[in-house]
Motif scaffolding. Structure first.
Motif, PDB file in Angstrom:
ATOM      1  N   ALA A 195       0.809  -1.220   0.000  1.00  0.00           N
ATOM      2  CA  ALA A 195       0.000   0.000   0.000  1.00  0.00           C
ATOM      3  C   ALA A 195       0.844   1.272   0.000  1.00  0.00           C
ATOM      4  O   ALA A 195       0.437   2.291  -0.562  1.00  0.00           O
ATOM      5  N   ASP A 196       2.027   1.209   0.610  1.00  0.00           N
ATOM      6  CA  ASP A 196       2.888   2.396   0.655  1.00  0.00           C
ATOM      7  C   ASP A 196       3.558   2.678  -0.685  1.00  0.00           C
ATOM      8  O   ASP A 196       4.086   3.780  -0.897  1.00  0.00           O
ATOM      9  N   ASN A 197       3.552   1.715  -1.575  1.00  0.00           N
ATOM     10  CA  ASN A 197       4.287   1.865  -2.837  1.00  0.00           C
ATOM     11  C   ASN A 197       3.423   1.792  -4.088  1.00  0.00           C
ATOM     12  O   ASN A 197       3.902   2.130  -5.174  1.00  0.00           O
ATOM     13  N   ILE A 198       2.182   1.357  -3.949  1.00  0.00           N
ATOM     14  CA  ILE A 198       1.324   1.182  -5.116  1.00  0.00           C
ATOM     15  C   ILE A 198       0.096   2.066  -4.982  1.00  0.00           C
ATOM     16  O   ILE A 198      -0.619   2.014  -3.988  1.00  0.00           O
ATOM     17  N   SER A 199      -0.157   2.874  -5.997  1.00  0.00           N
ATOM     18  CA  SER A 199      -1.289   3.795  -5.964  1.00  0.00           C
ATOM     19  C   SER A 199      -2.546   3.143  -6.520  1.00  0.00           C
ATOM     20  O   SER A 199      -2.488   2.159  -7.267  1.00  0.00           O
ATOM     21  N   LEU A 200      -3.676   3.716  -6.166  1.00  0.00           N
ATOM     22  CA  LEU A 200      -4.967   3.227  -6.642  1.00  0.00           C
ATOM     23  C   LEU A 200      -5.319   3.866  -7.981  1.00  0.00           C
ATOM     24  O   LEU A 200      -4.975   5.017  -8.248  1.00  0.00           O
ATOM     25  N   ALA A 201      -6.016   3.110  -8.810  1.00  0.00           N
ATOM     26  CA  ALA A 201      -6.514   3.659 -10.070  1.00  0.00           C
ATOM     27  C   ALA A 201      -7.463   4.813  -9.766  1.00  0.00           C
ATOM     28  O   ALA A 201      -8.194   4.798  -8.772  1.00  0.00           O
ATOM     29  N   GLN A 202      -7.453   5.803 -10.621  1.00  0.00           N
ATOM     30  CA  GLN A 202      -8.235   7.016 -10.369  1.00  0.00           C
ATOM     31  C   GLN A 202      -9.679   6.843 -10.804  1.00  0.00           C
ATOM     32  O   GLN A 202      -9.980   6.276 -11.850  1.00  0.00           O
ATOM     33  N   ASN A 203     -10.583   7.338  -9.986  1.00  0.00           N
ATOM     34  CA  ASN A 203     -11.993   7.393 -10.328  1.00  0.00           C
ATOM     35  C   ASN A 203     -12.292   8.784 -10.871  1.00  0.00           C
ATOM     36  O   ASN A 203     -12.147   9.781 -10.165  1.00  0.00           O
ATOM     37  N   ILE A 204     -12.678   8.858 -12.147  1.00  0.00           N
ATOM     38  CA  ILE A 204     -12.965  10.148 -12.778  1.00  0.00           C
ATOM     39  C   ILE A 204     -14.421  10.138 -13.219  1.00  0.00           C
ATOM     40  O   ILE A 204     -14.737   9.864 -14.378  1.00  0.00           O
ATOM     41  N   PRO A 205     -15.332  10.409 -12.305  1.00  0.00           N
ATOM     42  CA  PRO A 205     -16.753  10.342 -12.656  1.00  0.00           C
ATOM     43  C   PRO A 205     -17.178  11.503 -13.527  1.00  0.00           C
ATOM     44  O   PRO A 205     -16.704  12.621 -13.384  1.00  0.00           O
ATOM     45  N   GLY A 206     -18.083  11.215 -14.445  1.00  0.00           N
ATOM     46  CA  GLY A 206     -18.677  12.278 -15.246  1.00  0.00           C
ATOM     47  C   GLY A 206     -19.935  12.794 -14.582  1.00  0.00           C
ATOM     48  O   GLY A 206     -20.229  12.480 -13.430  1.00  0.00           O
ATOM     49  N   GLU A 207     -20.695  13.592 -15.326  1.00  0.00           N
ATOM     50  CA  GLU A 207     -21.927  14.152 -14.769  1.00  0.00           C
ATOM     51  C   GLU A 207     -22.892  13.039 -14.397  1.00  0.00           C
ATOM     52  O   GLU A 207     -23.566  13.094 -13.388  1.00  0.00           O
ATOM     53  N   ASP A 208     -22.971  12.016 -15.247  1.00  0.00           N
ATOM     54  CA  ASP A 208     -23.761  10.827 -14.938  1.00  0.00           C
ATOM     55  C   ASP A 208     -22.784   9.662 -14.873  1.00  0.00           C
ATOM     56  O   ASP A 208     -22.426   9.063 -15.881  1.00  0.00           O
ATOM     57  N   ILE A 209     -22.334   9.352 -13.691  1.00  0.00           N
ATOM     58  CA  ILE A 209     -21.241   8.412 -13.520  1.00  0.00           C
ATOM     59  C   ILE A 209     -21.563   7.030 -14.068  1.00  0.00           C
ATOM     60  O   ILE A 209     -20.686   6.317 -14.539  1.00  0.00           O
TER      61      ILE A 209
END
Length: 473
Positions: free
Chosen positions: A83-97
């Motif tokens: 967890a200290d070395n690996i990042s999470l994938a980004q959640n990029i929600p739109g207007e209607d996710i």
């Protein structure tokens, strides 16, 4: 031979890596530590009363509490390295996710053809139809229900995006008259990974009139292999590409290990060890919640949690047949349920938490969506006649009785003697472990022996060494 000192294998993440190995270590250690915690004092833990190993292993001695501390410490150390070395994938929600998530990395991580670019993915399986290696997951999950679905209890368990349970005052819950309402202002994991009618189905194909191809109403009365069992349909692993939908040509990758589990493993192991959320666990928990589009302050959720209400929706509100009196611990369990949705980890967790004892005396009847309400009109023919047939109406029933519940009860459609779960899912304690096959006792005994009791191994609690027998308790 693979060098596990490397962060990323030279041949890509289809091969084992240091972080994949550490995640596996944390999973195993958490399982052992939590199993011993909740099953201590039973035959399912070495040295417990009626433990079957007592008659096989002589001079046995163990301190269970020391073992618990050892395994939880190992789980914390291994998961923190990930967890200290690996990042999470980004959640990029739109207007209607929920409508079109084809540009959202958190969503596409589960339905892309190549997962190498996702830092969160530690190990994945590649598919290539040109090599004869393919699958038909999206042939079903995109076009129909694939004889699966989420339960009402699971869907109701997701938080609102403000961090409140749906039953809490001021939650803003829109109700469940329609599937779209259920998803409104909820945890993004529910919005992203559950279908709703009217959402986009394919990005590279259109209908005959040139309009977008959209998801239709759940097919709750169709063929068994393609129907939506509960009306709440799975969308995790969904691909928007027609090439992955038509026929047996699926090429989307399959995740084996991802780093989010390490975050969750640390949170749980550290809380079991220390009885509080330490700084590192707090950071991990807020990262998971932020990515899910929820208010990151977990204390808001904890303060609003009513364990009696949660017990209606979640087996994990129990351990050893008793309702948990710790809302922090419960919400750690809820987080795992929400994050690992449709990834095959649920029974693994329920068993190690000993969260199924209560089903022995209180069987659980599965419910799905609210079919007897406004959505009932979805299932009418062109003349307005209902296509839904209840038990006792004449003809073969295809839905459960509206007199029993407004919610679809898929295993109450047929209540005859051939349906062993029509009165609910029960539990046998022996099923916390699987039985060891009779053959294994024979091949581990003296050569030529036909007596299972002569083996150097012992059977798991509640099972006989006689082939073809069921659980004893």
């Amino acid at each position: 031979m693979q060098n596990l000192s490397e962060d990323v294998p030279p041949n890509g993440k289809n091969r084992i890596s240091k972080y994949a190995a550490l995640l596996l270590k944390s999973r195993v250690a958490l399982h052992e530590g939590s199993w011993l915690t909740y099953h201590k004092g039973t035959p399912f833990v070495p040295g417990g009363p009626d433990w079957p190993g007592a008659g096989v292993i002589s001079d046995f001695n163990i301190d269970i509490d020391t073992e618990i501390d050892f395994f939880l410490t190992e789980a914390m150390e291994a998961s923190a390295q990930v967890a200290d070395n690996i990042s999470l994938a980004q959640n990029i929600p739109g207007e209607d996710i929920g409508y079109d998530s084809s540009g959202n990395p958190y969503f596409t991580m589960f339905g892309s053809e190549n997962l190498e670019s996702y830092d969160e993915v530690l190990l994945w399986r590649d598919y290539d139809p040109t090599l004869g290696i393919s699958h038909n997951v999206n042939h079903y999950i995109n076009q129909n229900g694939g004889n699966s679905g989420y339960t009402r209890s699971f869907v109701d368990n997701f938080l609102m995006d403000n961090g409140l349970p749906i039953y809490a005052s001021g939650s803003g819950y829109a109700g469940d008259d329609f599937i779209q309402d259920v998803k409104e202002n909820r945890d993004h994991r529910l919005q992203l990974f559950m279908k709703a009618p009217g959402e986009l189905r394919l990005t590279d194909a259109v209908d005959s009139d040139g309009s977008p191809l959209l998801i239709g109403i759940p097919d709750i009365i169709g063929l068994q292999e393609t129907k939506d069992v509960t009306g709440y349909s799975v969308k995790k692993g969904f691909s928007y590409l027609e090439s992955n939908v038509e026929g047996n040509s699926g090429s989307t990758g399959s995740i084996v290990f991802r780093a989010a589990e390490a975050y969750l493993n640390y949170i749980e192991a550290s809380y079991l060890m220390e009885g509080s959320i330490n700084e590192k666990a707090g950071q991990y928990w807020k990262a998971i919640r932020s990515r899910a589009g929820i208010e990151p302050d977990y204390e808001i959720t904890v303060s609003a949690t009513d364990m009696a209400k949660e017990a209606e929706n979640d087996f994990a509100a129990y351990s050893a047949g008793e309702l948990l009196n710790d809302p922090v611990l419960y919400n750690i369990r809820r987080e795992r349920r929400s994050e690992l949705i449709a990834e095959g980890m649920r029974l693994f967790d329920l068993k190690r938490w000993r969260a199924l004892d209560q089903l022995k005396s209180e069987p659980h009847i599965i419910e799905g969506f609210k079919v007897w309400g406004p959505m009932e009109e979805w299932y009418e023919d062109e003349d307005g006649n209902s296509l839904l047939i209840e038990p006792g109406q004449g003809g073969v029933p295809n839905v459960s009785s509206s007199e029993e519940s407004n919610y679809l009860m898929p295993y109450r459609i047929n209540t005859g003697s051939g349906n062993p779960v029509s009165d609910g899912f029960s539990w046998a304690f022996a099923h916390y472990l699987n039985p060891i096959a009779t053959e294994h006792f024979l091949i581990t005994g003296p050569e030529g022996s036909t007596d299972p009791s002569s083996s150097i191994i012992y059977q798991n609690p509640g099972w006989s060494t006689q082939a073809g027998t069921g659980a004893e308790f």
